[in-house]
Write a protein that holds these residues in place. Structure first.
Motif: not given
Length: 99
Positions: A51-58, A10-19, A80-87
């Motif tokens: 190995s890294f953690v990707l946070s999806l802003d939207a 799925t095309l997203l073109n959304e912002t995120g951040s990598i820890s 490898n895993g998904v969590s829904s969290l807040h900022p």
């Protein structure tokens, strides 16, 4: 052209951040996502660990990722895993810690 992916993307073109570590994260663009992976772009892709953690802003999702391939400013990774969290996302730091 032969499609190697096992799931459609799925095309997203959304912002995120990598820890990168527990003190630093890098902004990125998440170009696309499939059931088991993502493609991200960032200017400093070479300093992102395997190995890294990707946070999806939207969606406030956190994905634990493993790099599969790299090109100049892009990384393709499995998720490898998904969590829904807040900022604030303290779980992102925990996901980087070895078990």
């Amino acid at each position: 052209m032969f499609e190697r992916r096992s799931a459609s993307r799925t095309l997203l073109n959304e912002t995120g951040s990598i820890s990168v570590d527990e003190h630093r994260s890098l902004p990125c663009i998440v170009y696309d996502r499939s059931l088991g992976g993502v493609r991200v772009a960032l200017p400093e892709a070479e300093i992102v660990p395997d190995s890294f953690v990707l946070s999806l802003d939207a969606s406030n999702e956190i994905l634990v990722c493993s790099a599969v391939w790299r090109k100049a400013e892009e990384i393709g990774a499995t998720t490898n895993g998904v969590s829904s969290l807040h900022p604030g996302r303290p779980a992102a730091r925990e996901a980087l810690q070895p078990a």
